[in-house]
Design a protein around this motif. Structure first.
Motif, PDB file in Angstrom:
ATOM      1  N   UNK A 124       0.824  -1.209   0.000  1.00  0.00           N
ATOM      2  CA  UNK A 124       0.000   0.000   0.000  1.00  0.00           C
ATOM      3  C   UNK A 124       0.859   1.259   0.000  1.00  0.00           C
ATOM      4  N   UNK A 125       1.884   1.271   0.830  1.00  0.00           N
ATOM      5  CA  UNK A 125       2.700   2.478   0.943  1.00  0.00           C
ATOM      6  C   UNK A 125       3.508   2.758  -0.307  1.00  0.00           C
ATOM      7  N   UNK A 126       3.972   1.703  -0.970  1.00  0.00           N
ATOM      8  CA  UNK A 126       4.794   1.903  -2.159  1.00  0.00           C
ATOM      9  C   UNK A 126       4.006   2.219  -3.410  1.00  0.00           C
ATOM     10  N   UNK A 148      -4.259 -20.136  -3.509  1.00  0.00           N
ATOM     11  CA  UNK A 148      -2.887 -19.624  -3.598  1.00  0.00           C
ATOM     12  C   UNK A 148      -2.331 -19.783  -5.011  1.00  0.00           C
ATOM     13  N   UNK A 149      -2.704 -20.873  -5.664  1.00  0.00           N
ATOM     14  CA  UNK A 149      -2.249 -21.097  -7.044  1.00  0.00           C
ATOM     15  C   UNK A 149      -2.909 -20.130  -8.020  1.00  0.00           C
ATOM     16  N   UNK A 150      -4.213 -19.920  -7.856  1.00  0.00           N
ATOM     17  CA  UNK A 150      -4.983 -19.163  -8.838  1.00  0.00           C
ATOM     18  C   UNK A 150      -5.096 -17.681  -8.518  1.00  0.00           C
ATOM     19  N   UNK A 151      -4.873 -17.289  -7.262  1.00  0.00           N
ATOM     20  CA  UNK A 151      -5.062 -15.899  -6.845  1.00  0.00           C
ATOM     21  C   UNK A 151      -3.883 -15.406  -6.007  1.00  0.00           C
ATOM     22  N   UNK A 152      -2.661 -15.521  -6.517  1.00  0.00           N
ATOM     23  CA  UNK A 152      -1.503 -15.122  -5.707  1.00  0.00           C
ATOM     24  C   UNK A 152      -1.469 -13.633  -5.397  1.00  0.00           C
ATOM     25  N   UNK A 153      -1.929 -12.803  -6.325  1.00  0.00           N
ATOM     26  CA  UNK A 153      -1.906 -11.358  -6.071  1.00  0.00           C
ATOM     27  C   UNK A 153      -2.869 -10.998  -4.939  1.00  0.00           C
ATOM     28  N   UNK A 154      -4.040 -11.626  -4.946  1.00  0.00           N
ATOM     29  CA  UNK A 154      -5.002 -11.375  -3.880  1.00  0.00           C
ATOM     30  C   UNK A 154      -4.446 -11.808  -2.529  1.00  0.00           C
ATOM     31  N   UNK A 155      -3.750 -12.950  -2.512  1.00  0.00           N
ATOM     32  CA  UNK A 155      -3.149 -13.425  -1.270  1.00  0.00           C
ATOM     33  C   UNK A 155      -2.117 -12.437  -0.747  1.00  0.00           C
ATOM     34  N   UNK A 156      -1.294 -11.918  -1.635  1.00  0.00           N
ATOM     35  CA  UNK A 156      -0.263 -10.967  -1.203  1.00  0.00           C
ATOM     36  C   UNK A 156      -0.882  -9.647  -0.746  1.00  0.00           C
ATOM     37  N   UNK A 157      -1.965  -9.224  -1.407  1.00  0.00           N
ATOM     38  CA  UNK A 157      -2.662  -8.018  -0.973  1.00  0.00           C
ATOM     39  C   UNK A 157      -3.169  -8.179   0.453  1.00  0.00           C
ATOM     40  N   UNK A 158      -3.782  -9.320   0.727  1.00  0.00           N
ATOM     41  CA  UNK A 158      -4.301  -9.607   2.065  1.00  0.00           C
ATOM     42  C   UNK A 158      -3.161  -9.662   3.079  1.00  0.00           C
ATOM     43  N   UNK A 159      -2.078 -10.367   2.719  1.00  0.00           N
ATOM     44  CA  UNK A 159      -0.941 -10.500   3.637  1.00  0.00           C
ATOM     45  C   UNK A 159      -0.321  -9.144   3.954  1.00  0.00           C
ATOM     46  N   UNK A 160      -0.172  -8.288   2.947  1.00  0.00           N
ATOM     47  CA  UNK A 160       0.397  -6.958   3.174  1.00  0.00           C
ATOM     48  C   UNK A 160      -0.461  -6.148   4.143  1.00  0.00           C
ATOM     49  N   UNK A 161      -1.782  -6.262   3.987  1.00  0.00           N
ATOM     50  CA  UNK A 161      -2.675  -5.533   4.884  1.00  0.00           C
ATOM     51  C   UNK A 161      -2.539  -6.031   6.318  1.00  0.00           C
ATOM     52  N   UNK A 162      -2.461  -7.335   6.492  1.00  0.00           N
ATOM     53  CA  UNK A 162      -2.344  -7.901   7.839  1.00  0.00           C
ATOM     54  C   UNK A 162      -1.012  -7.506   8.477  1.00  0.00           C
ATOM     55  N   UNK A 187      -9.033  -2.994   7.365  1.00  0.00           N
ATOM     56  CA  UNK A 187     -10.004  -4.086   7.371  1.00  0.00           C
ATOM     57  C   UNK A 187     -10.144  -4.758   8.737  1.00  0.00           C
ATOM     58  N   UNK A 188      -9.719  -4.084   9.782  1.00  0.00           N
ATOM     59  CA  UNK A 188      -9.832  -4.681  11.106  1.00  0.00           C
ATOM     60  C   UNK A 188     -11.288  -4.952  11.481  1.00  0.00           C
TER      61      UNK A 188
END
Length: 211
Positions: A39-41, A108-122, A129-130
């Motif tokens: 998000x910051x970058x 994780x195989x089909x939606x890696x970008x979504x997974x990384x977006x979620x991980x970055x937020x956490x 999204x708390x």
């Protein structure tokens, strides 16, 4: 490309095919940028360029980077919870849990970008999204943990902590999206990690759950 069509005012639902297309292009471009830069970058200029729109045109659709990010997270939360929702209390316990592992690995195989977006937020403390984590996500996890606890008390699977079982599934499946570069570097060029990962995780959880 920027087609020069006047977009609709902010905060109104897109009404034309072009407006719907541009909104989707912005969100798809933002997903790529946020998952890569965090998000910051990420910047609006990066997102506009990736979407093929001018920055002023992008700002007709979304008032800020925060607004785009919030929309992506809102879409993602529902998708993220779907595999756990499918855990069926009436099913065979071990198979239901293994099926959940497979669904999470497929995500994780089909939606890696979504997974990384979620991980970055956490990792950043979930500032955007708390409320959803403490609300919808927690409610669903509590519900499914109770189902797993019921299976344990009925002697149908081994006595494991239901919450930490779910946490472990998240960690072991999402690793293949969030640390994709590391996994592929270690395994070597052209190596698809997912078939072997599925076999390994099925073996691991079958042994764990066996009474």
């Amino acid at each position: 490309m920027d087609d020069g069509q006047p977009p609709e005012p902010q905060n109104e639902r897109p009404r034309t095919r072009i407006q719907r297309r541009n909104t989707r292009a912005i969100l798809d471009a933002a997903l790529e940028v946020f998952s890569r830069e965090g998000f910051r970058g990420a910047t609006l200029d990066m997102i506009a360029q990736a979407a093929g729109l001018s920055k002023p045109n992008l700002l007709y659709y979304f008032s800020s980077k925060e607004a785009i990010h919030g929309e992506l997270l809102s879409e993602l939360m529902d998708t993220w919870l779907d595999p756990l929702r499918e855990l069926d209390p009436a099913g065979e316990p071990a198979e239901e849990i293994l099926a959940y592992v497979r669904r999470k690995l497929e995500m994780s195989r089909d939606m890696p970008r979504e997974s990384r977006l979620f991980a970055n937020e956490i990792i950043q403390g979930a500032p955007r999204m708390m409320e959803a984590i403490e609300g919808e996500l927690k409610t669903l996890v509590d519900e499914k943990a109770a189902v797993i606890r019921g299976w344990i008390e009925a002697g149908r699977i081994a006595d494991v902590d239901p919450y930490h079982l779910i946490f472990s599934i998240w960690a072991l499946t999402q690793h293949y999206a969030d640390f994709d570069v590391q996994v592929r570097a270690v395994l070597g060029p052209g190596h698809d990690p997912f078939p072997e990962a599925e076999s390994f995780l099925e073996m691991l959880y079958t042994r764990l759950l066996n009474r």
